[in-house]
Structures are given as structure tokens and as C-alpha cells.
Design an enzyme around this catalytic site. Sequence first.
Site, PDB file in Angstrom:
ATOM      1  N   LYS A  13      73.776  76.545 -72.684  1.00  0.00           N
ATOM      2  CA  LYS A  13      72.412  76.023 -72.834  1.00  0.00           C
ATOM      3  C   LYS A  13      72.199  74.779 -71.971  1.00  0.00           C
ATOM      4  O   LYS A  13      71.195  74.649 -71.299  1.00  0.00           O
ATOM      5  CB  LYS A  13      72.129  75.653 -74.304  1.00  0.00           C
ATOM      6  CG  LYS A  13      72.265  76.805 -75.271  1.00  0.00           C
ATOM      7  CD  LYS A  13      71.910  76.392 -76.697  1.00  0.00           C
ATOM      8  CE  LYS A  13      72.822  75.345 -77.306  1.00  0.00           C
ATOM      9  NZ  LYS A  13      74.215  75.793 -77.555  1.00  0.00           N
ATOM     10  N   ARG A  85      68.728  72.960 -84.847  1.00  0.00           N
ATOM     11  CA  ARG A  85      70.019  73.563 -85.162  1.00  0.00           C
ATOM     12  C   ARG A  85      70.109  73.957 -86.632  1.00  0.00           C
ATOM     13  O   ARG A  85      71.123  74.500 -87.041  1.00  0.00           O
ATOM     14  CB  ARG A  85      71.111  72.549 -84.869  1.00  0.00           C
ATOM     15  CG  ARG A  85      72.108  73.024 -83.792  1.00  0.00           C
ATOM     16  CD  ARG A  85      73.039  71.862 -83.558  1.00  0.00           C
ATOM     17  NE  ARG A  85      74.188  72.176 -82.779  1.00  0.00           N
ATOM     18  CZ  ARG A  85      74.384  71.777 -81.520  1.00  0.00           C
ATOM     19  NH1 ARG A  85      73.445  71.145 -80.877  1.00  0.00           N
ATOM     20  NH2 ARG A  85      75.516  72.038 -80.911  1.00  0.00           N
ATOM     21  N   ARG A 124      86.543  73.711 -71.105  1.00  0.00           N
ATOM     22  CA  ARG A 124      85.405  72.910 -70.683  1.00  0.00           C
ATOM     23  C   ARG A 124      85.732  71.425 -70.608  1.00  0.00           C
ATOM     24  O   ARG A 124      86.506  70.897 -71.395  1.00  0.00           O
ATOM     25  CB  ARG A 124      84.266  73.114 -71.691  1.00  0.00           C
ATOM     26  CG  ARG A 124      83.001  72.382 -71.325  1.00  0.00           C
ATOM     27  CD  ARG A 124      81.843  72.887 -72.109  1.00  0.00           C
ATOM     28  NE  ARG A 124      81.809  72.358 -73.451  1.00  0.00           N
ATOM     29  CZ  ARG A 124      80.751  72.476 -74.243  1.00  0.00           C
ATOM     30  NH1 ARG A 124      79.687  73.133 -73.845  1.00  0.00           N
ATOM     31  NH2 ARG A 124      80.768  71.970 -75.450  1.00  0.00           N
ATOM     32  N   ARG A 157      85.857  66.950 -74.239  1.00  0.00           N
ATOM     33  CA  ARG A 157      85.224  66.387 -75.438  1.00  0.00           C
ATOM     34  C   ARG A 157      86.138  66.554 -76.653  1.00  0.00           C
ATOM     35  O   ARG A 157      86.828  67.558 -76.776  1.00  0.00           O
ATOM     36  CB  ARG A 157      83.908  67.128 -75.715  1.00  0.00           C
ATOM     37  CG  ARG A 157      82.798  66.700 -74.810  1.00  0.00           C
ATOM     38  CD  ARG A 157      81.588  67.611 -74.825  1.00  0.00           C
ATOM     39  NE  ARG A 157      81.173  68.138 -76.106  1.00  0.00           N
ATOM     40  CZ  ARG A 157      80.051  68.833 -76.278  1.00  0.00           C
ATOM     41  NH1 ARG A 157      79.235  69.056 -75.253  1.00  0.00           N
ATOM     42  NH2 ARG A 157      79.727  69.310 -77.457  1.00  0.00           N
ATOM     43  N   ARG A 168      82.951  74.472 -85.190  1.00  0.00           N
ATOM     44  CA  ARG A 168      81.602  74.514 -84.605  1.00  0.00           C
ATOM     45  C   ARG A 168      81.044  75.936 -84.623  1.00  0.00           C
ATOM     46  O   ARG A 168      79.861  76.143 -84.851  1.00  0.00           O
ATOM     47  CB  ARG A 168      81.626  73.991 -83.160  1.00  0.00           C
ATOM     48  CG  ARG A 168      81.738  72.485 -83.117  1.00  0.00           C
ATOM     49  CD  ARG A 168      82.166  72.018 -81.770  1.00  0.00           C
ATOM     50  NE  ARG A 168      81.114  72.123 -80.793  1.00  0.00           N
ATOM     51  CZ  ARG A 168      81.325  72.206 -79.484  1.00  0.00           C
ATOM     52  NH1 ARG A 168      82.564  72.218 -79.018  1.00  0.00           N
ATOM     53  NH2 ARG A 168      80.322  72.276 -78.661  1.00  0.00           N
TER      54      ARG A 168
END
Length: 212
Positions: A13, A85, A124, A157, A168
Site C-alpha cells: 500500500k 484499520r 523488508r 522495522r 500483525r
Amino acid sequence: MRIILLGPPGAGKGTQARRLSESTGMKHLSTGDMLRSEIAAGSELGLMAKSFMDKGDLVPDETIIGMIEQQINDPAGVLLDGFPRTVVQAQALDAALEKAGSPVDKVVYMTVDVDELVTRLSSRAICESCQTPYNLQSDPPSKEGACDKCGGKVVVRADDQPEAIKNRIKVYEELTAPVVDYYRERGEVDEIAATGTPDEVFEKLTGVIGNN
Ligand code: AMP
């Protein structure tokens, strides 16, 4: 114009919203980026948010709604990335937009299967300063640890660590997937498979945005 990008963590996104913002001039509003800026600034809000974010939990609705409410009427138009969310956030957005007299124009749901998400999130990294995302396997920064765009530090992260990733995805399924149904019931969702290269996904995205 207001566009909402929905999809699980790792769907891309942020990458797509950034590109769309560059090509259209619309304002990219990422609640995750806003919270990370608060953390970097060492604010009270940032400190509170970090305790939720590091574990992969959601930051409380009131905090998020208060943070984003003033920004959704930007005259350039907005691309919402990572918000709403929860259904409570979606209802708050509806109420705020009703006051402003202009609705959401487009909701795009970006789908990716769970195995692929775990692979993507596990490799990532992002720039601490400008938030540019990298994939350490397929698209690393040219100089290790340094952002190609701004020279900032490229880091993994805390919430891209394995335990947080698992949480998550669970939180997404429990609290955010119902938001897709919330908009679907109103017939407002365009679905795209967010697989393939970022260029291919961007083409699909501009296809659904342009065609309606
Ligand atoms: P993101 O960068 O969108 O993946 O967001 C990173 C983290 O920030 C999430 O895992 C949440 O802890 C928090 N966060 C971002 N947006 C929201 C939101 N709309 N509601 C609650 N928490 C959020």
C-alpha cells in the site's frame, strides 16, 4: 478526491500510494508514517504508540482518529494508506466526511496470499528518514544501509520481526478484514491482486482508479 488503499501488511500500500501521490499530486496520508515520525521526534504520542507498534498491535482508535481528522480535507485530494484499520475508524471517517459534504471516491482492496506476505515482510527494510521501502532480497539500497533517495539510515522495522509479523497478520484478519466488508456492503470496493512487480501493480491500480 479521496482514495482508500486497503490490504494486509506487506501488500504494498505504501509503495503504491507514494507512486500515485507523485503522479497525481494527491496527498499521501499514511498513519503508520505519521506514527513513526512521532516516535522519531520522541513525542508523548510517539512513546505511547511505540509500545503497541513494536508488538504489531493497533494503536487505540481515538488516537488515530484525532491524528488524521484534520488532514482528510486537503484540497489536493488524499490517498489514505493504513487508515481506516477498524470498523470504528471507518465509521469515524464517514462521520467526518459527512460534515465536509464529500464522500470517499474509491476504495481499492489489494490482495496477496499469506505466505507471500510473510516472505515480503521478512525481507523488508525502510529508510528511517524518508520512509522509502526496500526489499533486502530483490531491491536492496545500492549502498548497504543507506537510502538511495536521501542517504538516511535503512533499517528493519521492529514490527517486521517474525513474532510481530505473525501478530500483525492475525490483527489484520480480526480487525481490518471487516473494514473491507464494511465498504463492500456499500458496493464501493475494487479488488486488485497485488502480485507481480511494483510497476505491474501500479498499472492495475491506475486502471481501476481511472476506469470509474
Ligand atoms: P503501517 O506502516 O501501516 O504498517 O503501520 C505500522 C503500525 O502502526 C501498525 O502495525 C499499527 O501498530 C500502527 N498503525 C498504523 N495505522 C494505524 C491505524 N489506522 N490504526 C491503528 N494502528 C495503526
